[in-house]
Scaffold this motif. Structure first.
Motif, mmCIF file in Angstrom:
data_model
loop_
_atom_site.group_PDB
_atom_site.id
_atom_site.type_symbol
_atom_site.label_atom_id
_atom_site.label_comp_id
_atom_site.label_asym_id
_atom_site.label_seq_id
_atom_site.Cartn_x
_atom_site.Cartn_y
_atom_site.Cartn_z
ATOM 1 N N LYS A 196 52.664 39.700 39.814
ATOM 2 C CA LYS A 196 53.401 39.292 41.010
ATOM 3 C C LYS A 196 54.898 39.538 40.812
ATOM 4 O O LYS A 196 55.569 40.058 41.711
ATOM 5 C CB LYS A 196 53.126 37.821 41.308
ATOM 6 C CG LYS A 196 53.749 37.344 42.594
ATOM 7 C CD LYS A 196 53.336 35.915 42.892
ATOM 8 C CE LYS A 196 53.965 35.455 44.199
ATOM 9 N NZ LYS A 196 53.548 34.109 44.565
ATOM 10 N N ASP A 228 49.080 40.928 48.091
ATOM 11 C CA ASP A 228 47.923 40.643 47.241
ATOM 12 C C ASP A 228 47.245 41.937 46.781
ATOM 13 O O ASP A 228 46.858 42.053 45.620
ATOM 14 C CB ASP A 228 46.932 39.741 47.969
ATOM 15 C CG ASP A 228 46.044 38.982 47.003
ATOM 16 O OD1 ASP A 228 46.573 38.436 46.002
ATOM 17 O OD2 ASP A 228 44.820 38.936 47.227
ATOM 18 N N SER A 278 38.253 40.607 34.876
ATOM 19 C CA SER A 278 38.723 39.223 34.799
ATOM 20 C C SER A 278 40.180 39.252 34.353
ATOM 21 O O SER A 278 40.616 40.179 33.680
ATOM 22 C CB SER A 278 37.881 38.411 33.814
ATOM 23 O OG SER A 278 38.008 38.915 32.508
ATOM 24 N N TYR A 279 40.949 38.248 34.780
ATOM 25 C CA TYR A 279 42.355 38.179 34.400
ATOM 26 C C TYR A 279 42.778 36.718 34.341
ATOM 27 O O TYR A 279 42.137 35.836 34.905
ATOM 28 C CB TYR A 279 43.241 38.961 35.375
ATOM 29 C CG TYR A 279 43.139 38.516 36.810
ATOM 30 C CD1 TYR A 279 43.970 37.519 37.309
ATOM 31 C CD2 TYR A 279 42.215 39.075 37.669
ATOM 32 C CE1 TYR A 279 43.877 37.095 38.619
ATOM 33 C CE2 TYR A 279 42.113 38.665 38.984
ATOM 34 C CZ TYR A 279 42.942 37.675 39.458
ATOM 35 O OH TYR A 279 42.846 37.264 40.758
ATOM 36 N N THR A 280 43.864 36.483 33.639
ATOM 37 C CA THR A 280 44.378 35.126 33.465
ATOM 38 C C THR A 280 45.428 34.824 34.531
ATOM 39 O O THR A 280 45.963 35.730 35.181
ATOM 40 C CB THR A 280 45.028 34.961 32.080
ATOM 41 O OG1 THR A 280 46.190 35.802 32.026
ATOM 42 C CG2 THR A 280 44.060 35.305 30.952
ATOM 43 N N ASP A 281 45.733 33.541 34.693
ATOM 44 C CA ASP A 281 46.806 33.144 35.603
ATOM 45 C C ASP A 281 48.123 33.788 35.182
ATOM 46 O O ASP A 281 48.907 34.227 36.030
ATOM 47 C CB ASP A 281 46.961 31.620 35.631
ATOM 48 C CG ASP A 281 45.795 30.916 36.292
ATOM 49 O OD1 ASP A 281 45.059 31.560 37.075
ATOM 50 O OD2 ASP A 281 45.620 29.712 36.033
ATOM 51 N N GLU A 282 48.363 33.846 33.888
ATOM 52 C CA GLU A 282 49.600 34.440 33.375
ATOM 53 C C GLU A 282 49.699 35.920 33.755
ATOM 54 O O GLU A 282 50.767 36.394 34.158
ATOM 55 C CB GLU A 282 49.682 34.285 31.857
ATOM 56 C CG GLU A 282 50.948 34.869 31.256
ATOM 57 C CD GLU A 282 50.989 34.747 29.733
ATOM 58 O OE1 GLU A 282 51.762 35.506 29.127
ATOM 59 O OE2 GLU A 282 50.257 33.916 29.173
ATOM 60 N N GLN A 283 48.597 36.651 33.643
ATOM 61 C CA GLN A 283 48.608 38.060 34.023
ATOM 62 C C GLN A 283 48.897 38.213 35.522
ATOM 63 O O GLN A 283 49.619 39.118 35.923
ATOM 64 C CB GLN A 283 47.271 38.723 33.693
ATOM 65 C CG GLN A 283 47.070 38.928 32.209
ATOM 66 C CD GLN A 283 45.668 39.405 31.916
ATOM 67 O OE1 GLN A 283 44.693 38.782 32.310
ATOM 68 N NE2 GLN A 283 45.576 40.521 31.217
ATOM 69 N N TYR A 284 48.347 37.327 36.337
ATOM 70 C CA TYR A 284 48.598 37.377 37.778
ATOM 71 C C TYR A 284 50.076 37.140 38.070
ATOM 72 O O TYR A 284 50.686 37.870 38.856
ATOM 73 C CB TYR A 284 47.732 36.355 38.521
ATOM 74 C CG TYR A 284 47.876 36.459 40.023
ATOM 75 C CD1 TYR A 284 47.068 37.324 40.747
ATOM 76 C CD2 TYR A 284 48.842 35.722 40.701
ATOM 77 C CE1 TYR A 284 47.205 37.441 42.120
ATOM 78 C CE2 TYR A 284 48.995 35.836 42.078
ATOM 79 C CZ TYR A 284 48.166 36.698 42.774
ATOM 80 O OH TYR A 284 48.321 36.821 44.135
ATOM 81 N N VAL A 285 50.662 36.145 37.421
ATOM 82 C CA VAL A 285 52.078 35.834 37.625
ATOM 83 C C VAL A 285 52.946 37.022 37.195
ATOM 84 O O VAL A 285 53.900 37.389 37.895
ATOM 85 C CB VAL A 285 52.470 34.543 36.871
ATOM 86 C CG1 VAL A 285 53.979 34.355 36.832
ATOM 87 C CG2 VAL A 285 51.796 33.334 37.506
ATOM 88 N N GLN A 286 52.611 37.656 36.080
ATOM 89 C CA GLN A 286 53.375 38.824 35.619
ATOM 90 C C GLN A 286 53.268 39.971 36.616
ATOM 91 O O GLN A 286 54.267 40.638 36.917
ATOM 92 C CB GLN A 286 52.884 39.275 34.246
ATOM 93 C CG GLN A 286 53.265 38.339 33.128
ATOM 94 C CD GLN A 286 52.617 38.741 31.799
ATOM 95 O OE1 GLN A 286 51.713 39.568 31.751
ATOM 96 N NE2 GLN A 286 53.086 38.135 30.727
#
Length: 87
Positions: free
Chosen positions: A24, A48, A14-22
């Motif tokens: 990216k 992706d 599982s991951y947070t939106d913030e982790q995804y943005v980082q």
């Protein structure tokens, strides 16, 4: 020579939106540096795939290298199967 065994392991994370943005941002920065070791074995992968791969790497590295407990909550499941080497 020592006999090496191989195991295939699949993680559900599982991951947070913030982790995804980082992640990216990291991948976008790596696109500016095509000669870095990051790119070895990653030819032809989609953005992706690169982002999710970096996310998984960060989460699993954090699990083994940090003691704040995040990795244990981010790793939801793990399946293993030996694919060669007997035993």
């Amino acid at each position: 020579m020592m006999k090496m065994h191989t195991v295939e392991t699949t993680f559900k994370l599982s991951y947070t939106d913030e982790q995804y943005v980082q992640a990216k941002r990291f991948v976008e920065d790596m696109k500016k540096h095509k000669n870095r070791i990051f790119w070895i074995g990653k030819e032809g992968k989609s953005d992706d795939e690169l982002i999710l791969g970096h996310l998984a790497h960060r989460i699993l590295s954090g699990f083994y290298n940090a003691y704040d407990g995040y990795g244990s909550s981010a790793i939801l499941d793990m399946m293993n199967s030996k694919i060669n080497g007997g035993n």
